[in-house]
Design an enzyme around this catalytic site. Structure first.
Site, PDB file in Angstrom:
ATOM      1  N   GLY A   1     -47.081  16.603 -21.835  1.00 39.22           N
ATOM      2  CA  GLY A   1     -47.435  17.910 -21.604  1.00 39.22           C
ATOM      3  C   GLY A   1     -49.046  18.056 -21.594  1.00 39.22           C
ATOM      4  O   GLY A   1     -49.470  17.011 -21.746  1.00 39.22           O
TER       5      GLY A   1
ATOM      6  N   PHE B   1     -32.543   8.087 -25.780  1.00 46.17           N
ATOM      7  CA  PHE B   1     -31.937   7.684 -24.758  1.00 46.17           C
ATOM      8  C   PHE B   1     -30.543   7.988 -24.792  1.00 46.17           C
ATOM      9  O   PHE B   1     -29.392   7.045 -24.610  1.00 46.17           O
ATOM     10  CB  PHE B   1     -31.949   5.974 -24.568  1.00 46.17           C
TER      11      PHE B   1
ATOM     12  N   ASN C   1     -45.925   6.947 -20.028  1.00 49.07           N
ATOM     13  CA  ASN C   1     -44.747   7.741 -21.019  1.00 49.07           C
ATOM     14  C   ASN C   1     -45.495   8.597 -22.084  1.00 49.07           C
ATOM     15  O   ASN C   1     -46.656   9.116 -21.856  1.00 49.07           O
ATOM     16  CB  ASN C   1     -44.262   6.651 -21.716  1.00 49.07           C
TER      17      ASN C   1
ATOM     18  N   THR D   1     -33.841   7.556 -18.326  1.00 48.97           N
ATOM     19  CA  THR D   1     -33.583   6.417 -18.820  1.00 48.97           C
ATOM     20  C   THR D   1     -31.970   6.088 -18.986  1.00 48.97           C
ATOM     21  O   THR D   1     -31.435   7.009 -19.825  1.00 48.97           O
ATOM     22  CB  THR D   1     -34.391   5.787 -20.139  1.00 48.97           C
TER      23      THR D   1
ATOM     24  N   ASP E   1     -33.109  14.350 -15.973  1.00 47.58           N
ATOM     25  CA  ASP E   1     -31.797  14.009 -15.362  1.00 47.58           C
ATOM     26  C   ASP E   1     -31.415  12.694 -15.572  1.00 47.58           C
ATOM     27  O   ASP E   1     -31.404  11.576 -15.051  1.00 47.58           O
ATOM     28  CB  ASP E   1     -31.678  13.999 -13.815  1.00 47.58           C
ATOM     29  N   LYS E   2     -31.085  12.322 -17.033  1.00 48.30           N
ATOM     30  CA  LYS E   2     -30.644  10.969 -17.640  1.00 48.30           C
ATOM     31  C   LYS E   2     -29.663  10.267 -17.083  1.00 48.30           C
ATOM     32  O   LYS E   2     -29.520   9.239 -17.014  1.00 48.30           O
ATOM     33  CB  LYS E   2     -30.475  11.097 -19.093  1.00 48.30           C
TER      34      LYS E   2
ATOM     35  N   ASN F   1     -39.071   6.170 -28.821  1.00 43.69           N
ATOM     36  CA  ASN F   1     -37.829   6.794 -29.668  1.00 43.69           C
ATOM     37  C   ASN F   1     -36.726   5.676 -29.822  1.00 43.69           C
ATOM     38  O   ASN F   1     -35.756   5.823 -30.252  1.00 43.69           O
ATOM     39  CB  ASN F   1     -37.261   7.976 -29.006  1.00 43.69           C
ATOM     40  N   THR F   2     -36.966   4.458 -29.386  1.00 40.13           N
ATOM     41  CA  THR F   2     -35.901   3.345 -29.473  1.00 40.13           C
ATOM     42  C   THR F   2     -36.857   2.185 -30.406  1.00 40.13           C
ATOM     43  O   THR F   2     -37.853   1.934 -29.613  1.00 40.13           O
ATOM     44  CB  THR F   2     -35.378   2.742 -28.064  1.00 40.13           C
TER      45      THR F   2
ATOM     46  N   ASN G   1     -34.470   4.562 -13.691  1.00 30.36           N
ATOM     47  CA  ASN G   1     -35.123   4.117 -14.901  1.00 30.36           C
ATOM     48  C   ASN G   1     -34.141   3.534 -15.939  1.00 30.36           C
ATOM     49  O   ASN G   1     -33.302   4.152 -16.416  1.00 30.36           O
ATOM     50  CB  ASN G   1     -35.937   5.379 -15.478  1.00 30.36           C
TER      51      ASN G   1
ATOM     52  N   SER H   1     -40.848   4.025 -24.441  1.00 29.11           N
ATOM     53  CA  SER H   1     -40.251   5.138 -24.935  1.00 29.11           C
ATOM     54  C   SER H   1     -40.580   4.980 -26.475  1.00 29.11           C
ATOM     55  O   SER H   1     -40.401   3.908 -27.212  1.00 29.11           O
ATOM     56  CB  SER H   1     -39.023   5.323 -24.691  1.00 29.11           C
TER      57      SER H   1
ATOM     58  N   ASN I   1     -38.394   0.580 -18.234  1.00 31.00           N
ATOM     59  CA  ASN I   1     -39.119   1.610 -19.395  1.00 31.00           C
ATOM     60  C   ASN I   1     -39.312   0.563 -20.536  1.00 31.00           C
ATOM     61  O   ASN I   1     -38.317   0.551 -21.377  1.00 31.00           O
ATOM     62  CB  ASN I   1     -38.117   2.704 -19.812  1.00 31.00           C
TER      63      ASN I   1
ATOM     64  N   GLY J   1     -36.097  11.340 -17.397  1.00 27.88           N
ATOM     65  CA  GLY J   1     -35.746  11.853 -18.857  1.00 27.88           C
ATOM     66  C   GLY J   1     -35.325  13.457 -18.632  1.00 27.88           C
ATOM     67  O   GLY J   1     -34.329  13.761 -19.353  1.00 27.88           O
TER      68      GLY J   1
ATOM     69  N   GLY K   1     -49.128  14.982 -18.499  1.00 31.14           N
ATOM     70  CA  GLY K   1     -50.220  15.867 -18.678  1.00 31.14           C
ATOM     71  C   GLY K   1     -50.538  16.889 -17.427  1.00 31.14           C
ATOM     72  O   GLY K   1     -51.272  17.804 -17.811  1.00 31.14           O
TER      73      GLY K   1
ATOM     74  N   LYS L   1     -42.970   1.048 -16.588  1.00 28.65           N
ATOM     75  CA  LYS L   1     -43.650   2.083 -17.187  1.00 28.65           C
ATOM     76  C   LYS L   1     -44.359   1.816 -18.467  1.00 28.65           C
ATOM     77  O   LYS L   1     -43.661   1.613 -19.393  1.00 28.65           O
ATOM     78  CB  LYS L   1     -42.713   3.306 -17.379  1.00 28.65           C
TER      79      LYS L   1
ATOM     80  N   ASN M   1     -40.459  15.176 -28.044  1.00 31.23           N
ATOM     81  CA  ASN M   1     -39.060  14.806 -27.991  1.00 31.23           C
ATOM     82  C   ASN M   1     -38.612  13.243 -28.468  1.00 31.23           C
ATOM     83  O   ASN M   1     -39.503  12.469 -28.776  1.00 31.23           O
ATOM     84  CB  ASN M   1     -38.529  14.665 -26.576  1.00 31.23           C
TER      85      ASN M   1
HETATM   86  C1  LIG Z   1     -37.595  15.453 -23.173  1.00 31.30           C
HETATM   87  C2  LIG Z   1     -38.035  14.263 -22.559  1.00 31.30           C
HETATM   88  C3  LIG Z   1     -37.398  13.221 -22.417  1.00 31.30           C
HETATM   89  C4  LIG Z   1     -37.686  12.149 -21.753  1.00 31.30           C
HETATM   90  N1  LIG Z   1     -37.110  11.226 -21.460  1.00 31.30           N
HETATM   91  C5  LIG Z   1     -37.700  10.092 -20.901  1.00 31.30           C
HETATM   92  C6  LIG Z   1     -36.808   8.948 -20.599  1.00 31.30           C
HETATM   93  O1  LIG Z   1     -35.560   9.091 -20.743  1.00 31.30           O
HETATM   94  N2  LIG Z   1     -37.517   7.878 -19.847  1.00 31.30           N
HETATM   95  C7  LIG Z   1     -38.710   7.711 -19.373  1.00 31.30           C
HETATM   96  O2  LIG Z   1     -39.253   6.833 -18.978  1.00 31.30           O
HETATM   97  N3  LIG Z   1     -39.332   8.886 -19.805  1.00 31.30           N
HETATM   98  C8  LIG Z   1     -38.924   9.766 -20.533  1.00 31.30           C
HETATM   99  N4  LIG Z   1     -39.923  10.974 -20.940  1.00 31.30           N
HETATM  100  C9  LIG Z   1     -41.339  11.023 -20.488  1.00 31.30           C
HETATM  101  C10 LIG Z   1     -41.577  11.545 -19.196  1.00 31.30           C
HETATM  102  O3  LIG Z   1     -40.925  10.987 -18.031  1.00 31.30           O
HETATM  103  C11 LIG Z   1     -43.295  11.502 -18.773  1.00 31.30           C
HETATM  104  O4  LIG Z   1     -43.752  10.241 -18.799  1.00 31.30           O
HETATM  105  C12 LIG Z   1     -43.869  12.127 -19.913  1.00 31.30           C
HETATM  106  O5  LIG Z   1     -43.260  13.309 -20.397  1.00 31.30           O
HETATM  107  C13 LIG Z   1     -45.508  12.432 -19.640  1.00 31.30           C
HETATM  108  O6  LIG Z   1     -45.339  13.484 -18.441  1.00 31.30           O
HETATM  109  P1  LIG Z   1     -45.422  15.034 -18.562  1.00 31.30           P
HETATM  110  O7  LIG Z   1     -46.706  15.161 -19.605  1.00 31.30           O
HETATM  111  O8  LIG Z   1     -45.615  15.567 -17.161  1.00 31.30           O
HETATM  112  O9  LIG Z   1     -44.258  15.426 -19.220  1.00 31.30           O
HETATM  113  C14 LIG Z   1     -39.403  12.243 -21.167  1.00 31.30           C
HETATM  114  C15 LIG Z   1     -40.174  13.360 -21.484  1.00 31.30           C
HETATM  115  C16 LIG Z   1     -39.621  14.492 -22.088  1.00 31.30           C
HETATM  116  C17 LIG Z   1     -40.464  15.548 -22.512  1.00 31.30           C
END
Ligand SMILES: Cc1cc2nc3c(=O)[nH]c(=O)nc-3n(C[C@H](O)[C@H](O)[C@H](O)COP(=O)(O)O)c2cc1C
Length: 339
Positions: free
Chosen positions: A267, A114, A245, A85, A64-65, A176-177, A138, A174, A171, A62, A296, A216, A110
């Site tokens: 987080g 995608f 996720n 992704t 570096d998409k 958001n899709t 991903n 998410s 994936n 996420g 987290g 995932k 967020n």
């Molecule tokens: C801004 C943002 C964008 C993300 N985009 C993706 C994504 O495109 N694909 C994916 O599998 N997870 C995505 N994630 C989820 C992270 O890869 C991770 O699984 C999730 O944030 C939990 O880890 P963290 O608490 O360390 O952030 C995204 C997270 C954030 C904060």
């Protein structure tokens, strides 16, 4: 140094700050100056799914998409980098604003949706990278692809990513899709896993390369559902899992600014739920499947909690935004104490 930089960056909107930071990281790397901010003393080689990682702390998907910053991220000290992704066709993602900081809890919401430049661009970026580190790709589905055709999107991306990726992540989690998370259940899941496995076997035969497939999952499933998902992964010979996720729950951030924004929460506040999902998954699969633990981690001891709940290696995202590259060394050092 990162704290100063972060305070300045946090004056910008989250998405502007993201773009500026990534471009700056890229520039720093081209000037061969990443060492100024890179994590120190993170050489801790380990093996995961037969891949040789520089250390057990990877970058989660996420950030570096499009695979535009792989060399710069590698130079910061990550043990491996997951890009995407990515979807078959480029898409803009959701309307802005779609990224929100909750700094009191070192968390992020967020609903990017995608946004990406498509699989063809990403494959070129992965091919052209200079770094030798492990790179996972991903993959997801385009928003406009109807649920009943979702499998096709994954198969297209799997085929295109196969030769250049070190591993491929599916994936399904998410928030958001629309409809994506439904693919984690029942017949749609079986269909998807079966067809992905068949494609992997076919591509293995064609290329002579075996690329592990990981799936995932979300942290929001009931224990029973996680067990079903885990059993399906084993049944279909999926190589590994990534738990987890982001969450759609908001209990832990009630009353904070932005707490009611739609999207996935990540987080510090995600740690407990993510670890619970990880533990249930691990109890179901036992030693049949390696796991990447993510969700987290904002300090070294959180990385330890992932391993204690069943993960083999970890990933970070939100914690990295708040703590910078030092979080990589904190986690690597903490994990060293387990040896
Ligand atoms: C801004 C943002 C964008 C993300 N985009 C993706 C994504 O495109 N694909 C994916 O599998 N997870 C995505 N994630 C989820 C992270 O890869 C991770 O699984 C999730 O944030 C939990 O880890 P963290 O608490 O360390 O952030 C995204 C997270 C954030 C904060």
């Amino acid at each position: 140094m990162y704290n100063l930089l972060r305070n300045a960056l946090f004056l910008l909107s989250p998405e502007t700050s993201h773009e500026f930071s990534m471009d700056s990281l890229g520039a720093l790397n081209r000037l061969k100056m990443s060492g100024l901010i890179a994590a120190k003393n993170v050489d801790e080689p380990c093996e995961f799914l037969g891949l040789k990682l520089k250390n057990p702390v990877g970058l989660a998907a996420g950030l570096d998409k499009n695979g535009d910053y792989i060399d710069a991220l590698d130079a910061l000290g990550f043990g491996y980098v997951e890009v995407g992704t990515v979807t078959p066709l480029p898409q803009r993602g959701n309307d802005k604003p779609r990224l929100f900081r909750l700094p009191e809890k070192k968390s992020i919401i967020n609903r990017m949706g995608f946004n990406n430049k498509g699989i063809d661009h990403l494959v070129e970026q992965v091919k052209n990278r200079k770094s030798k580190g492990v790179v996972g790709i991903n993959i997801g589905k385009n928003k406009n692809t109807p649920a009943e055709l979702a499998v096709n999107d994954y198969l297209i991306c799997l085929e295109k990513a196969y030769e250049v990726a070190d591993y491929i992540t599916i994936n399904l989690s998410s928030p958001n899709t629309p409809g994506l998370r439904d693919l984690q259940f029942g017949e749609p899941l079986n269909q998807l896993l079966g067809q992905l496995k068949d494609k992997q076997v076919q591509l293995d035969n064609q290329t002579g390369l075996y690329r592990p497939i990981l799936v995932k999952i979300a942290p929001d499933m009931e224990a029973f559902d996680i067990e079903q998902v885990a059993k399906a992964f084993v049944k279909y010979g999926i190589d590994g899992a990534i738990t987890t996720n982001t969450t759609i729950k908001r209990d832990a951030v009630q009353g904070l600014k932005h707490c009611d924004e739609m999207g996935g929460l990540s987080g510090a506040v995600l740690l407990d739920d993510s670890n619970t999902a990880l533990r249930v998954f691990k109890e179901t699969v036992g030693d049949k499947m390696p796991i990447i633990g993510v969700g987290g981690i904002t300090k070294g001891e959180d990385a330890i909690s992932k391993i204690k709940n069943g993960a083999d290696v970890v990933q970070i995202y939100s914690g990295f935004i708040y703590e910078g590259p030092k979080l990589i060394s904190d986690c690597v050092n903490a994990l060293r104490t387990l040896k």
